[in-house]
Motif scaffolding. Structure first.
Motif, PDB file in Angstrom:
ATOM      1  N   LEU A 268     -12.114   4.442   4.823  1.00 13.60           N
ATOM      2  CA  LEU A 268     -10.755   4.211   5.340  1.00 13.60           C
ATOM      3  C   LEU A 268     -10.516   2.894   6.098  1.00 13.60           C
ATOM      4  N   LYS A 269     -11.381   2.642   6.924  1.00 11.25           N
ATOM      5  CA  LYS A 269     -11.683   1.585   7.916  1.00 11.25           C
ATOM      6  C   LYS A 269     -11.780   0.017   7.096  1.00 11.25           C
ATOM      7  N   GLN A 270     -12.266   0.317   5.728  1.00 10.30           N
ATOM      8  CA  GLN A 270     -12.674  -0.798   5.038  1.00 10.30           C
ATOM      9  C   GLN A 270     -11.346  -1.462   4.373  1.00 10.30           C
ATOM     10  N   TYR A 271     -10.268  -0.512   4.413  1.00  7.86           N
ATOM     11  CA  TYR A 271      -9.066  -0.981   3.839  1.00  7.86           C
ATOM     12  C   TYR A 271      -8.021  -0.898   4.411  1.00  7.86           C
TER      13      TYR A 271
ATOM     14  N   LYS B  26      -6.555   3.284  -6.219  1.00 12.75           N
ATOM     15  CA  LYS B  26      -8.043   3.377  -5.341  1.00 12.75           C
ATOM     16  C   LYS B  26      -7.977   4.640  -4.761  1.00 12.75           C
TER      17      LYS B  26
ATOM     18  N   CYS C   6      -4.248   0.980   5.186  1.00 10.92           N
ATOM     19  CA  CYS C   6      -4.665   2.446   4.469  1.00 10.92           C
ATOM     20  C   CYS C   6      -4.300   3.568   5.244  1.00 10.92           C
TER      21      CYS C   6
ATOM     22  N   ILE D 177       0.848  -1.113  -0.061  1.00  9.64           N
ATOM     23  CA  ILE D 177       0.017   0.091   0.099  1.00  9.64           C
ATOM     24  C   ILE D 177       0.964   1.280  -0.069  1.00  9.64           C
TER      25      ILE D 177
ATOM     26  N   ILE E 131      -2.644   0.244  -4.112  1.00  9.53           N
ATOM     27  CA  ILE E 131      -3.001  -0.941  -3.547  1.00  9.53           C
ATOM     28  C   ILE E 131      -2.789  -2.213  -4.348  1.00  9.53           C
ATOM     29  N   ASN E 132      -1.671  -2.895  -4.202  1.00  4.13           N
ATOM     30  CA  ASN E 132      -1.185  -4.120  -5.218  1.00  4.13           C
ATOM     31  C   ASN E 132      -1.073  -3.710  -6.560  1.00  4.13           C
TER      32      ASN E 132
ATOM     33  N   TYR F 275       0.598   5.646  -0.279  1.00  7.27           N
ATOM     34  CA  TYR F 275      -0.081   6.947  -0.419  1.00  7.27           C
ATOM     35  C   TYR F 275       0.296   7.649  -1.446  1.00  7.27           C
TER      36      TYR F 275
ATOM     37  N   ILE G  43     -10.418   6.453  -2.048  1.00  5.97           N
ATOM     38  CA  ILE G  43     -11.088   6.199  -1.047  1.00  5.97           C
ATOM     39  C   ILE G  43     -11.449   7.297  -0.223  1.00  5.97           C
TER      40      ILE G  43
END
Length: 61
Positions: free
Chosen positions: A33-36, A26, A39, A2, A21-22, A4, A28
């Motif tokens: 942010l909590k879903q990734y 993305k 991050c 990951i 990300i990979n 930034y 966001i």
């Protein structure tokens, strides 16, 4: 992995955080942010301070 990449302002005034990300880019929202995982930790200190200020302002409402 990951990484930034920066921020982007939308037309409605919100901020999107751009990550790599990979190998895929993305955009966001702050609320997502909590879903990734990882991050938030990849953000620089200035972005974390901005998020903290936004959350403290919202908690006063």
């Amino acid at each position: 992995m990951i990484r930034y990449m920066g921020t982007k302002n939308t037309d409605d005034g919100s901020v999107l955080y751009i990550f790599l990300i990979n190998g895929l880019q993305k955009e966001i929202r702050e609320s997502a942010l909590k879903q990734y995982p990882g991050c938030y930790e990849a953000l620089p200190a200035t972005a974390k301070a901005r998020i903290s200020a936004n959350r403290s302002w919202l908690s006063k409402l």
